[in-house]
Design a protein around this motif. Structure first.
Motif, PDB file in Angstrom:
ATOM      1  N   THR A   1       0.863  -1.174   0.000  1.00 34.31           N
ATOM      2  CA  THR A   1       0.000   0.000   0.000  1.00 34.31           C
ATOM      3  C   THR A   1       0.897   1.220   0.000  1.00 34.31           C
ATOM      4  O   THR A   1       1.741   1.379   0.896  1.00 34.31           O
ATOM      5  CB  THR A   1      -0.914   0.026   1.244  1.00 34.31           C
ATOM      6  OG1 THR A   1      -1.789  -1.103   1.207  1.00 34.31           O
ATOM      7  CG2 THR A   1      -1.719   1.321   1.300  1.00 34.31           C
ATOM      8  N   VAL A   2       0.735   2.055  -1.001  1.00 28.28           N
ATOM      9  CA  VAL A   2       1.472   3.311  -1.023  1.00 28.28           C
ATOM     10  C   VAL A   2       0.717   4.313  -0.167  1.00 28.28           C
ATOM     11  O   VAL A   2      -0.503   4.509  -0.328  1.00 28.28           O
ATOM     12  CB  VAL A   2       1.609   3.836  -2.467  1.00 28.28           C
ATOM     13  CG1 VAL A   2       2.237   5.233  -2.473  1.00 28.28           C
ATOM     14  CG2 VAL A   2       2.447   2.869  -3.291  1.00 28.28           C
ATOM     15  N   ASN A   3       1.434   4.916   0.745  1.00 26.73           N
ATOM     16  CA  ASN A   3       0.813   5.876   1.652  1.00 26.73           C
ATOM     17  C   ASN A   3       1.063   7.295   1.169  1.00 26.73           C
ATOM     18  O   ASN A   3       2.038   7.586   0.469  1.00 26.73           O
ATOM     19  CB  ASN A   3       1.377   5.685   3.070  1.00 26.73           C
ATOM     20  CG  ASN A   3       1.133   4.271   3.570  1.00 26.73           C
ATOM     21  OD1 ASN A   3       0.015   3.768   3.510  1.00 26.73           O
ATOM     22  ND2 ASN A   3       2.196   3.625   4.037  1.00 26.73           N
TER      23      ASN A   3
ATOM     24  N   ASN B   1       2.116   9.853   2.570  1.00 23.18           N
ATOM     25  CA  ASN B   1       3.361  10.519   2.976  1.00 23.18           C
ATOM     26  C   ASN B   1       4.586   9.923   2.289  1.00 23.18           C
ATOM     27  O   ASN B   1       5.724  10.261   2.628  1.00 23.18           O
ATOM     28  CB  ASN B   1       3.532  10.452   4.497  1.00 23.18           C
ATOM     29  CG  ASN B   1       3.713   9.025   4.985  1.00 23.18           C
ATOM     30  OD1 ASN B   1       3.697   8.069   4.205  1.00 23.18           O
ATOM     31  ND2 ASN B   1       3.875   8.880   6.289  1.00 23.18           N
ATOM     32  N   GLY B   2       4.361   9.063   1.339  1.00 21.71           N
ATOM     33  CA  GLY B   2       5.478   8.494   0.584  1.00 21.71           C
ATOM     34  C   GLY B   2       5.992   7.186   1.147  1.00 21.71           C
ATOM     35  O   GLY B   2       6.796   6.503   0.503  1.00 21.71           O
ATOM     36  N   SER B   3       5.569   6.862   2.346  1.00 23.34           N
ATOM     37  CA  SER B   3       6.000   5.558   2.855  1.00 23.34           C
ATOM     38  C   SER B   3       5.222   4.459   2.138  1.00 23.34           C
ATOM     39  O   SER B   3       4.166   4.695   1.540  1.00 23.34           O
ATOM     40  CB  SER B   3       5.782   5.474   4.365  1.00 23.34           C
ATOM     41  OG  SER B   3       4.392   5.490   4.665  1.00 23.34           O
ATOM     42  N   ILE B   4       5.780   3.279   2.169  1.00 24.27           N
ATOM     43  CA  ILE B   4       5.153   2.126   1.520  1.00 24.27           C
ATOM     44  C   ILE B   4       4.964   1.033   2.566  1.00 24.27           C
ATOM     45  O   ILE B   4       5.937   0.648   3.243  1.00 24.27           O
ATOM     46  CB  ILE B   4       6.016   1.599   0.361  1.00 24.27           C
ATOM     47  CG1 ILE B   4       6.184   2.678  -0.710  1.00 24.27           C
ATOM     48  CG2 ILE B   4       5.412   0.325  -0.243  1.00 24.27           C
ATOM     49  CD1 ILE B   4       7.224   2.333  -1.769  1.00 24.27           C
ATOM     50  N   SER B   5       3.760   0.591   2.710  1.00 24.76           N
ATOM     51  CA  SER B   5       3.491  -0.533   3.602  1.00 24.76           C
ATOM     52  C   SER B   5       3.538  -1.812   2.788  1.00 24.76           C
ATOM     53  O   SER B   5       2.755  -1.994   1.859  1.00 24.76           O
ATOM     54  CB  SER B   5       2.119  -0.381   4.258  1.00 24.76           C
ATOM     55  OG  SER B   5       2.049   0.813   5.008  1.00 24.76           O
ATOM     56  N   LEU B   6       4.458  -2.671   3.159  1.00 26.88           N
ATOM     57  CA  LEU B   6       4.528  -3.976   2.507  1.00 26.88           C
ATOM     58  C   LEU B   6       3.702  -4.963   3.320  1.00 26.88           C
ATOM     59  O   LEU B   6       3.838  -5.039   4.539  1.00 26.88           O
ATOM     60  CB  LEU B   6       5.976  -4.470   2.448  1.00 26.88           C
ATOM     61  CG  LEU B   6       6.978  -3.582   1.734  1.00 26.88           C
ATOM     62  CD1 LEU B   6       8.381  -4.169   1.853  1.00 26.88           C
ATOM     63  CD2 LEU B   6       6.598  -3.405   0.270  1.00 26.88           C
ATOM     64  N   HIS B   7       2.855  -5.691   2.625  1.00 24.64           N
ATOM     65  CA  HIS B   7       2.091  -6.766   3.267  1.00 24.64           C
ATOM     66  C   HIS B   7       2.774  -8.063   2.856  1.00 24.64           C
ATOM     67  O   HIS B   7       2.721  -8.453   1.686  1.00 24.64           O
ATOM     68  CB  HIS B   7       0.641  -6.724   2.810  1.00 24.64           C
ATOM     69  CG  HIS B   7       0.053  -5.341   2.840  1.00 24.64           C
ATOM     70  ND1 HIS B   7      -0.069  -4.611   3.997  1.00 24.64           N
ATOM     71  CD2 HIS B   7      -0.399  -4.540   1.838  1.00 24.64           C
ATOM     72  CE1 HIS B   7      -0.593  -3.422   3.712  1.00 24.64           C
ATOM     73  NE2 HIS B   7      -0.791  -3.357   2.409  1.00 24.64           N
ATOM     74  N   VAL B   8       3.410  -8.685   3.813  1.00 23.54           N
ATOM     75  CA  VAL B   8       4.328  -9.784   3.495  1.00 23.54           C
ATOM     76  C   VAL B   8       3.761 -11.105   3.996  1.00 23.54           C
ATOM     77  O   VAL B   8       3.305 -11.209   5.145  1.00 23.54           O
ATOM     78  CB  VAL B   8       5.714  -9.540   4.129  1.00 23.54           C
ATOM     79  CG1 VAL B   8       6.713 -10.577   3.607  1.00 23.54           C
ATOM     80  CG2 VAL B   8       6.206  -8.128   3.830  1.00 23.54           C
TER      81      VAL B   8
ATOM     82  N   PRO C   1      -5.084  -6.800  -1.681  1.00 27.28           N
ATOM     83  CA  PRO C   1      -4.641  -6.279  -2.980  1.00 27.28           C
ATOM     84  C   PRO C   1      -3.776  -5.048  -2.775  1.00 27.28           C
ATOM     85  O   PRO C   1      -3.937  -4.298  -1.808  1.00 27.28           O
ATOM     86  CB  PRO C   1      -5.943  -5.937  -3.709  1.00 27.28           C
ATOM     87  CG  PRO C   1      -7.039  -6.077  -2.728  1.00 27.28           C
ATOM     88  CD  PRO C   1      -6.517  -6.740  -1.497  1.00 27.28           C
ATOM     89  N   SER C   2      -2.855  -4.861  -3.693  1.00 28.52           N
ATOM     90  CA  SER C   2      -1.979  -3.693  -3.605  1.00 28.52           C
ATOM     91  C   SER C   2      -2.774  -2.412  -3.852  1.00 28.52           C
ATOM     92  O   SER C   2      -3.736  -2.391  -4.626  1.00 28.52           O
ATOM     93  CB  SER C   2      -0.841  -3.813  -4.615  1.00 28.52           C
ATOM     94  OG  SER C   2       0.031  -4.845  -4.234  1.00 28.52           O
ATOM     95  N   VAL C   3      -2.349  -1.373  -3.178  1.00 26.97           N
ATOM     96  CA  VAL C   3      -2.996  -0.063  -3.317  1.00 26.97           C
ATOM     97  C   VAL C   3      -1.949   0.934  -3.783  1.00 26.97           C
ATOM     98  O   VAL C   3      -0.938   1.150  -3.105  1.00 26.97           O
ATOM     99  CB  VAL C   3      -3.603   0.398  -1.969  1.00 26.97           C
ATOM    100  CG1 VAL C   3      -4.173   1.803  -2.099  1.00 26.97           C
ATOM    101  CG2 VAL C   3      -4.663  -0.589  -1.499  1.00 26.97           C
ATOM    102  N   ARG C   4      -2.202   1.526  -4.915  1.00 28.61           N
ATOM    103  CA  ARG C   4      -1.276   2.508  -5.467  1.00 28.61           C
ATOM    104  C   ARG C   4      -1.813   3.908  -5.248  1.00 28.61           C
ATOM    105  O   ARG C   4      -3.018   4.108  -5.067  1.00 28.61           O
ATOM    106  CB  ARG C   4      -1.073   2.247  -6.967  1.00 28.61           C
ATOM    107  CG  ARG C   4      -0.363   0.938  -7.250  1.00 28.61           C
ATOM    108  CD  ARG C   4      -0.480   0.530  -8.718  1.00 28.61           C
ATOM    109  NE  ARG C   4       0.284  -0.669  -9.016  1.00 28.61           N
ATOM    110  CZ  ARG C   4      -0.048  -1.899  -8.662  1.00 28.61           C
ATOM    111  NH1 ARG C   4      -1.168  -2.111  -7.968  1.00 28.61           N
ATOM    112  NH2 ARG C   4       0.719  -2.928  -8.979  1.00 28.61           N
ATOM    113  N   LEU C   5      -0.913   4.854  -5.264  1.00 25.19           N
ATOM    114  CA  LEU C   5      -1.277   6.262  -5.183  1.00 25.19           C
ATOM    115  C   LEU C   5      -0.442   7.018  -6.190  1.00 25.19           C
ATOM    116  O   LEU C   5       0.784   6.879  -6.221  1.00 25.19           O
ATOM    117  CB  LEU C   5      -0.982   6.843  -3.792  1.00 25.19           C
ATOM    118  CG  LEU C   5      -2.027   6.716  -2.678  1.00 25.19           C
ATOM    119  CD1 LEU C   5      -1.544   7.462  -1.445  1.00 25.19           C
ATOM    120  CD2 LEU C   5      -3.383   7.228  -3.134  1.00 25.19           C
TER     121      LEU C   5
END
Lengths: 514, 225
Positions: free
Chosen positions: A295-297, A299-306, A357-361
């Motif tokens: 998930t792209v946040n 603030n530019g951080s990226i949360s990886l769901h692993v 599912p992946s979330v893009r921004l």
């Protein structure tokens, strides 16, 4: 063959093609290819190099029957998938040969899905001997007791996912001037560099032999060390399981530059087991890419769901490993994790992790440095210990007593300090736990061609006088003459068993007499 | 060597005339502090030359087998083992025979390295393999127990006489069996080791998804000579 450990039943597999001996002392490099979601975690084993000398040439317990050091090692690589998922018959398949013939090469899994091959020699085999059947006198042995010759000082990287013909690369790689022949080893370090040590194709310590007892270790920095920004994932767990709930890892925006969606799509999570290394092998070494979404946040951080490991402990047996987050081929530091219950016994398993599912921004970018070049002299924060040690600087001050598999430090400091120092272009390894993000030129990281980096260099671990050991210790009073032979006479048979394991038990066989 | 923690690489060498000393004899074990680029010798009791090794499920490491005791120059030690073909101890190097050893190391923080529980457990009277093994293979099963496979009994260049009239045991110099740590019972003969006689030490071993193990040695066909 395939062996059932509990029933001792064997299932035959095809023979190794081209008569190439991969085990000691042919000592080809061997590894299981990375297990990935793309290959459905189906193990393929690859062998590279070794020796195809004919059966007779191998000789017996005492020595080879030919001058192995003149016989070229193999450069050939073969792969086999011992348990194909489609039920087809396993078979060896030849793949791209290494750039060099190599005996005693070894594979190191890198946390980007690629494999480094290091160490070894162009000719011959592992082992040592005071003679061969063709060279009956030690004084005639061209390389002392070494049965190999032609140290291969330039490593190479194998990319399993590259097209046929393009698997191997060593462009821009440095060449070490330290021979790593018999009794050498290598291991991945948590900062994703490779520690290289050893070499002693001699009976005892011998620092004047053609290939001497080598106490100086080195570190090889793969191409990703040219990056000025390396990911710094947060919340990496310290235990993993076979199946079960996924976990989140947060990648701060400072870990990458450029478009967040692109960076996230080029992020992978790697579990590496460096293994137990000796004699050019890493026993137990594994590489596994854990599945992930993201998930792209804002603030530019990226949360990886692993995902956890696949729910089959046979793929990656319980025990320790290093977990890396790799963005566009640039790994983070590895975090040591423990996989499984922590105990010997049937391991708990659970269902394969489900991932959201992946979330893009759009219009989100990282704040890290995008430079692929060594610009650590630029101004900026972090700097710290790494700024002064620019990528062109000499390496590693203050290193105490290089370690080696073949010899423990402390021996003859003077000898090793006189060695020519290598200059290399990479980060000061002292910075390895402080990933600086020195600003540099902008630009996307994703498209960088890492192979052009000049950072693929060896860093010798130098000695200084700050040894914790007794620096006044004298070298062993063992004679260091390479031809020292007075402790073991040739005897009436003219034989010498360099492994000093006399062979009365072998008396039923005929040993060569001359 | 192996990575014990994020800060330490543990190193095992062979008993030989290294200048670095520990406990009054040459050192053949050490711990390397990666970040500090410094090392500390460690006492190892038995000769680790040509051992195999593997991790354990709790992050500890085990190492298996090795050479008999040696003395300077690569000769056998001066306290002979029964039979006189190898040594059980040497009074110069202070190494004991490692041929049946199982040695355990629990990784520790660097600051705790000298604690007893952070040292090598290396006591062959309390923990040892059933067979002497030099260049055995080691590979874990899915439960973390370790299969220890084959090897030489007492070393050599390759694991055979020539002509190879006794491919199974080479008159007692080859070890065509496997055993487990922790033990699953008496060591058993592996036919493949006989079939690959001569070039069957340090076999390449990889656990497969089914629980069977891929084992590669020699050119995987029998090569009688």
């Amino acid at each position: 063959m395939l062996w059932d450990p509990l029933t001792n039943e064997e299932t035959a597999l095809p023979p190794m093609p081209d008569n190439i001996v991969r085990v000691y002392p042919g000592s080809g490099a061997a590894a299981m290819l990375p297990l990935t979601p793309a290959n459905n975690y189906t193990p393929t084993v690859m062998f590279c190099g070794g020796s195809d000398m004919p059966d007779y040439a191998w000789g017996n317990y005492s020595w080879p029957f030919i001058n192995t050091f003149y016989y070229p090692a193999s450069a050939k690589c073969h792969q086999i998938t011992p348990e194909p998922v489609d039920g087809s018959a396993p078979q060896y398949v030849e793949v791209d040969s290494m750039p060099d013939t190599r005996t005693m090469g070894q594979f190191i899994h890198l946390p980007n899905g690629k494999m480094l091959v290091v160490n070894g020699g162009k000719n011959g085999t592992a082992g040592y001997s005071k003679m061969t059947l063709e060279t009956p006198e030690l004084s005639q042995m061209p390389y002392g007791e070494s049965l190999a010759a032609g140290p291969v000082g330039k490593p190479a990287i194998f990319d399993p996912t590259a097209a046929s013909g393009s698997h191997w690369s060593n462009d821009g790689f440095d060449t070490s001037n330290i021979a790593r022949l018999y009794h050498s080893s290598a291991i991945l370090l948590p900062d994703a560099s490779v520690l290289i040590a050893g070499s002693n194709p001699n009976l005892d310590v011998n620092t004047s032999a053609f290939f001497p007892t080598q106490y100086q270790a080195e570190v090889f920095y793969p191409p990703y060390f040219s990056a000025s920004t390396r990911p710094t994932p947060q919340n990496v767990p310290t235990t993993l399981s076979y199946g079960g709930d996924a976990f989140d890892v947060l990648v701060p925006s400072s870990s990458y530059s450029g478009d967040a969606n692109s960076a996230a799509e080029n992020t992978s999570v790697w579990l590496i087991r460096p293994g137990w290394t000796t004699h050019g092998m890493n026993m137990g070494q594994r590489s596994m890419q854990l599945n992930n979404t993201f998930t792209v946040n804002q603030n530019g951080s990226i949360s990886l769901h692993v995902a956890q490991l696949p729910p089959n402990p046979n793929l990656f047996q319980p025990g320790p490993g290093l977990l890396f987050v790799t963005m566009s081929g640039i790994p983070s530091n590895g975090t040591m994790v423990l996989i499984g219950s922590g105990e010997i016994g049937t391991q708990p398993t659970a269902a394969v992790s489900t991932l959201p599912p992946s979330v893009r921004l759009n219009n989100v970018s990282g704040s890290g440095s995008g430079s692929a070049n060594s610009t650590s002299t630029a101004s900026g924060s972090a700097a710290s210990e790494s700024s002064s040690a620019s990528h062109t600087g000499a390496i590693v001050g203050g290193i105490v007593a290089a370690v080696a598999v073949v010899g423990i430090l402390g021996a003859a400091f003077g000898v090793y300090m006189a060695r020519r120092r290598r200059t290399a272009a990479q980060q000061n390894p002292g910075s390895m736990y402080a990933m600086s993000s020195a600003p540099g030129a902008g630009g996307a990281m994703a498209s960088r061609n890492l192979r052009d980096s000049d950072s693929s260099a060896f860093v010798p671990l130098q000695q200084d006088n700050k040894s914790t050991w007794d620096a006044t210790a004298n070298a062993s009073n063992v004679s260091l003459s390479p031809y020292h032979d007075d402790m073991r006479s040739a005897g009436p048979s003219g034989e010498f068993d360099p492994y000093y394991q006399n062979a009365p038990r072998q008396s039923t066989s005929q040993r060569p007499r001359y | 060597m192996f990575l014990g923690t994020e800060e330490i690489v543990y190193i095992l060498d062979k008993a030989e005339g290294n200048a670095a000393q520990v406990d009054g004899h040459p050192a053949w074990g050490s711990a390397y502090n990666i970040a500090g680029r410094t090392a500390q010798t460690m006492e190892v009791v038995t000769n680790t030359f040509c051992a195999s090794g593997m991790h354990l499920p709790n992050g500890s490491y085990a190492t298996f087998g090795g050479n008999g005791a040696v003395s300077p120059g690569g000769n056998i030690g001066d306290v002979l083992a029964p039979g006189g073909y190898s040594a059980s101890y040497d009074t110069t190097y202070h190494d004991y025979s490692g041929s049946t050893s199982i040695r355990i190391l629990n990784p520790c923080a660097w600051s705790d390295l000298s604690n007893t529980e952070c040292q090598w457990f290396d006591n062959a009277t309390l923990l040892h393999m059933q067979k002497q093994r030099w260049y055995s293979a080691a590979e874990p099963l899915g439960d973390g127990s370790i299969a220890i496979i084959g090897g030489f009994v007492e070393g050599g260049y390759i694991n055979r006489n020539y002509p190879n009239v006794d491919p199974a045991t080479e008159g007692g110099a080859a070890e065509p069996t496997y055993e487990f740590y922790p033990s699953k019972g008496p060591a058993q003969t592996m036919q493949f080791l006989i079939q690959t006689s001569g070039l069957n030490a340090y076999a390449h071993t990889y656990m497969m998804p089914s629980g069977k193990m891929f084992v590669q040695a020699n050119v995987s066909t029998s090569k009688p000579s």
